[in-house]
Scaffold this motif. Structure first.
Motif, short mmCIF file in Angstrom:
data_model
loop_
_atom_site.label_atom_id
_atom_site.label_comp_id
_atom_site.label_asym_id
_atom_site.label_seq_id
_atom_site.Cartn_x
_atom_site.Cartn_y
_atom_site.Cartn_z
N TYR A 1 0.78 -1.24 0.11
CA TYR A 1 0.16 0.06 -0.04
C TYR A 1 0.98 1.24 0.14
N GLU A 2 2.06 1.38 0.83
CA GLU A 2 2.72 2.59 1.00
C GLU A 2 3.48 2.56 -0.23
N ARG B 1 13.73 4.55 -6.03
CA ARG B 1 13.69 5.50 -4.93
C ARG B 1 12.11 5.45 -4.20
N ALA B 2 11.20 5.45 -5.19
CA ALA B 2 9.72 5.56 -4.58
C ALA B 2 9.51 3.92 -3.86
N LEU B 3 10.17 2.94 -4.19
CA LEU B 3 10.04 1.75 -3.39
C LEU B 3 10.44 1.66 -2.23
N GLU B 4 11.84 2.25 -2.27
CA GLU B 4 12.60 2.46 -0.89
C GLU B 4 11.65 3.30 0.13
N GLU B 5 11.23 4.46 -0.61
CA GLU B 5 10.40 5.29 0.35
C GLU B 5 9.19 4.58 1.06
N GLY B 6 8.36 4.00 0.10
CA GLY B 6 7.27 3.20 0.63
C GLY B 6 7.73 1.99 1.67
N ALA C 1 8.90 -2.04 7.11
CA ALA C 1 9.08 -3.14 6.89
C ALA C 1 10.76 -3.48 6.89
N THR C 2 10.85 -4.79 7.47
CA THR C 2 12.47 -5.20 7.64
C THR C 2 12.91 -5.59 6.26
N ILE C 3 12.05 -6.18 5.42
CA ILE C 3 12.51 -6.68 4.00
C ILE C 3 11.81 -5.48 3.03
N PRO C 4 12.69 -4.70 2.48
CA PRO C 4 12.17 -4.01 1.32
C PRO C 4 12.00 -4.37 0.15
N SER C 5 10.81 -3.85 -0.64
CA SER C 5 10.28 -4.04 -2.06
C SER C 5 11.37 -3.82 -3.02
#
Length: 856
Positions: free
Chosen positions: A23-24, A340-345, A351-355
């Motif tokens: 969602y984020e 960068r957008a995935l990292e921000e979300g 979350a501990t595991i990033p997208s």
């Protein structure tokens, strides 16, 4: 802004989104508008997808917000619209927001229901008071007719003086009183007569003022009625008829004391209801004002939340149900922003595991993205109306920015009209941030969206108006005419020159209706006008003949240059898509066919302008005759434009004749040769194949790409793809149809550009007629009444100029300019078979409150 020459280079990326951060991450992507999602669940019904419940929750919130906006508008409370767009609400706040909105809806509905109930009771009491006031006059009237009831026997043996007439009849009479709609009175009275068979007495009167209907709220005229009847059965019938006609029936007092008592009670209750109703309205307004402060933010947040869940429904779910997989198209230059957008979300969700994302190779055709700004957007919309460009092909909008307003101005060339259009567009451009222009009506909004197109169209029309030397059908003598009239008089020349030239004298000037200036006479023509047409042509009787010849040749020259430029742009397409054989077998034969015939026509026009002067103009050959003789090969020799003309024309015809079979058969035979020389074709390259459609041509093209790139198809291609069927007949028919269309189109399209000449002539003549019928008449009136007459004449001239010459003629020239670009120019190189890149962007969501209060 990216390149306007070609669409952006796209890549297909695969997003791996953790369930807790999806969602984020999509909220961050929606704010930036970088990617277009692909639906990975096309075979699944929209009601069976994972986030259906969340979408329904958003729709429920939208329904509540629609109700809030309706109530706020009904209370005439202004709806604030923020300048900044709020972000999508965090998941933790969604349930809280839903609870607050539901609680607010329940409270509003309850308060509104109580208010409506109080209002209805108040209106009923007001109706009751009016009914009592009017029926009081009915009783007075009945007392006057007491002797008519003497036929009824007395109920007791006492004297009649002890009982009034109404008291004696009260034992048997019944009364029904109330109000009825004005339009139902006649039918109501007829129904009572027919059903009750005359056993009723109906008395009615119209109210002086209109009252609001308690049920519908409509203000209408009412009639007060009083029905007297005998017997219970008739009384039941009367009441049923009153119900059928939706009469408002109220109890009827039998005595004067009872009437006074009821009247006093009604007045007291009405005052109390007014007090309670005002307090209820004040409380309701306070609640609505508080809700209006946050309704804009919540409307935008719900829209964003619903858009996020719609995108999540396009994602596929990992077998472990811990990860969502999405496929998106993204421009290559925006891949860094996507990461960068995935990292921000992921960081916002904690979350501990990033997208993360991964680029995947594909052979599917990507969507077309051409970045525009407020200046280029209008021109890009003109091209997209014909068809969205195929992926990475040359974009005509870059050249349309100049060619479209220029061709429009050629047809609309008038300095005055162009300047008025330029001022109107400049006014729109300077006030483009005004909120009322963005919210204007459809026609005005259409002008506003095309303000930069209008600006250039007006500016170019000013230029062509200076070239035509035309300003409201009049010429401007800015630099002084290059023609000298006095040099034509015989007194200024020697006797020897009199014998060689036709000169003027006093007798010639007095008796000749038409005087002709001879440019071969020394001193008559002193040189060309510095800019545009010499103003003396506005006085000449052969003005139309001269301008027709000039504009017709100009139209042909512009048209051929425009079409040739379109063919040249096709070469850039073939080079980019690695179809170099199309350059040699299609584009070059097309150019030779165009230039050897119509390019040579331009050469003859320009050559005749430059070589022949006023002294040799009488022996100059006709271009039309010379062009026709080029194909007829006349037996007798003609005086050509230059020496060796016949040999040059024959060479050009031979080149044209040779280019036609190459155009018809070159490409099909080359593809057949490629096919027969290989059993399988393919390429081994990273990414996707730069092709736009699957066809027999592409099958052979894959092999040709290997030749051009130095690849071995047997080593690379056969491992990539299987051999496909090659249909030579279909390729041949397609190429033959294209070649016939091009060869015939060169002739018809060249003739089509003559519309530049025709519309320019029509615009000039219509402007001249308008000046002659209005302004010339007003200016010729004597000074006594001329000033009074000139003011309405100028006003009428301005109105007709705006509506006829600017709007109607401008729209006509606009449509013809569009046709010249779509048909004559773009079909030389532009396919327009692509799909538009539609990013997932919150900026595409409407941030305005619609007039119908719909926020969905």
């Amino acid at each position: 802004m990216g390149s306007l020459f070609r669409s952006e280079t796209m890549c297909l990326a695969q997003l791996f989104l953790q369930s807790g951060t999806a969602y984020e991450c999509l909220s961050a992507l929606g704010e930036k508008g970088l990617v277009q999602f692909r639906d990975l669940n096309q075979n699944i019904s929209s009601f069976q997808r994972k986030f259906v419940g969340e979408v329904k929750r958003c729709e429920e919130l939208e329904r509540i917000l629609v109700y809030l906006v309706q109530e706020i508008n009904r209370a005439d409370i202004p709806l604030p619209e923020g300048e900044t767009s709020p972000p999508a609400p965090p998941l933790k706040q969604v349930l809280e927001m839903q609870e607050q909105l539901q609680k607010l809806e329940v409270e509003l509905r309850e308060v509104t229901k109580n208010k409506e109930k109080l209002r209805r009771n108040l209106l009923e009491l007001i109706e009751y008071t009016h009914m009592l006031r009017v029926t009081k006059t009915f009783v007075k009237r009945n007392v006057e007719f007491e002797p008519t009831y003497e036929e009824f026997p007395p109920l007791e043996n006492d004297s009649l003086l002890d009982y009034s007439c109404m008291q004696r009849l009260g034992a048997k009479l019944g009364f029904v009183s109330g109000l009825i709609h004005q339009g139902k009175v006649e039918a109501f009275e007829k129904m009572l007569w027919r059903v009750c068979k005359g056993y009723t007495i109906v008395t009615y009167a119209e109210l002086d003022e209109s009252l609001e209907d308690p049920e519908t709220g409509e203000v209408i005229k009412w009639y007060v009625f009083l029905i007297s009847f005998w017997g219970e059965q008739i009384g039941h019938k009367v009441k049923k008829i009153c119900d059928c006609y939706h009469c408002h029936v109220y109890p009827y007092p039998h005595t004067a004391e009872e009437r006074e008592e009821i009247q006093e009670g009604l007045n007291t209750r009405i005052q109390d209801l007014y007090t309670v109703l005002h307090k209820t309205e004040d409380y309701l307004r306070q609640v609505l004002c508080k809700a209006a402060e946050s309704v804009y933010t919540r409307v935008i947040q719900v829209k964003k939340m619903k858009a996020i869940y719609h995108m999540l429904n396009m994602c596929s779910i990992d077998v472990t149900n811990k990860c969502l997989i999405a496929e998106v198209w993204c421009p290559e230059v925006d891949l860094h922003e996507l990461r960068r957008a995935l990292e921000e979300g992921s960081r916002e969700s904690g979350a501990t595991i990033p997208s993360f994302m991964n680029i995947i190779p594909t052979k599917e055709t990507p969507p077309t993205l051409i970045r525009t700004n407020k200046f280029t957007e209008g021109f890009q919309n003109i091209v997209d109306a014909y068809g969205v460009g195929s992926y990475r092909e040359v974009n005509p909008a870059l050249f349309t920015i100049i060619t479209f307003p220029f061709l429009f101005a050629v047809m609309f060339g008038d300095f005055g009209h162009g300047f008025v259009m330029f001022l109107f567009a400049l006014l729109l451009v300077l006030n483009e941030n005004h909120p009322r222009l963005n919210q204007s009506q459809e026609i005005m909004r259409m002008f506003f969206n095309g303000r930069y197109i209008l600006l250039l169209m007006g500016l170019f029309s000013v230029y062509t108006g200076l070239i035509y030397n035309d300003c409201f059908s009049k010429s401007l003598n800015l630099f002084g005419s290059g023609w000298n009239v006095s040099a034509m008089y015989s007194s200024s020349h020697s006797p020897a020159e009199h014998k060689k030239m036709v000169l003027w004298n006093d007798s010639t000037v007095r008796h000749s209706r038409v005087l002709q200036l001879d440019p071969s006479v020394p001193g008559v023509f002193r040189g060309p006008y510095p800019l545009g047409i010499d103003p003396i042509w506005n006085l000449a009787t052969n003005r139309l003949t001269f301008l027709n010849s000039f504009k017709m040749k100009m139209s042909v020259i512009l048209g051929i240059i425009h079409m040739t430029f379109g063919v040249i742009l096709g070469i850039f397409n073939h080079w980019h898509f690695r179809k170099k054989f199309n350059i040699y077998l299609v584009s070059i034969p097309e150019l030779l066919f165009m230039l050897c015939i119509f390019g040579y026509l331009i050469f003859m026009i320009v050559y005749k302008w430059l070589v022949f002067s006023a002294e040799t103009s009488r022996v100059a050959p006709s271009i039309l005759i010379e062009f026709i003789n080029m194909f007829l090969f006349p037996a007798s020799e003609t005086n050509g434009l230059y020496t060796g003309q016949e040999h040059v024309q024959r060479v050009l015809l031979v080149v044209t004749a040779l280019s036609v079979p190459v155009l018809f058969l070159g490409k099909p035979l080359f593809l057949l040769w490629l096919h027969n020389g290989r059993s399988c074709f393919g390429v081994s390259r990273s990414g996707y194949t730069l092709i736009r459609k699957d066809s027999e041509e592409e099958v052979s093209l894959l092999g040709s790409q290997d030749i051009e790139e130095g690849h071995n198809p047997m080593e690379d291609g056969c491992r990539e793809m299987t051999c496909e069927e090659f249909n030579f007949g279909e390729i041949l028919m397609t190429q033959v149809i294209h070649s016939i269309e091009y060869c015939l189109g060169c002739i018809s399209n060249t003739a089509s550009y003559l519309r530049l000449w025709a519309l320019s002539l029509a615009h000039a003549q219509l402007s001249d007629v308008l000046w002659a019928m209005l302004m010339r008449v007003g200016l010729r009136v004597d000074t006594t009444y001329g000033v009074l007459l000139l003011l309405p004449v100028i006003a009428l001239f301005a109105v007709l100029t705006i509506f006829i010459l600017l709007i109607m003629e401008g729209l006509s020239a606009f449509l013809h300019a569009i046709r010249l670009h779509w048909v004559e120019f773009q079909n030389k190189f532009y396919i327009g078979a692509g799909t538009k890149f539609v990013p997932f962007s919150f900026s595409l969501l409407s941030s305005k409150f619609n007039k119908d209060d719909n926020v969905a």
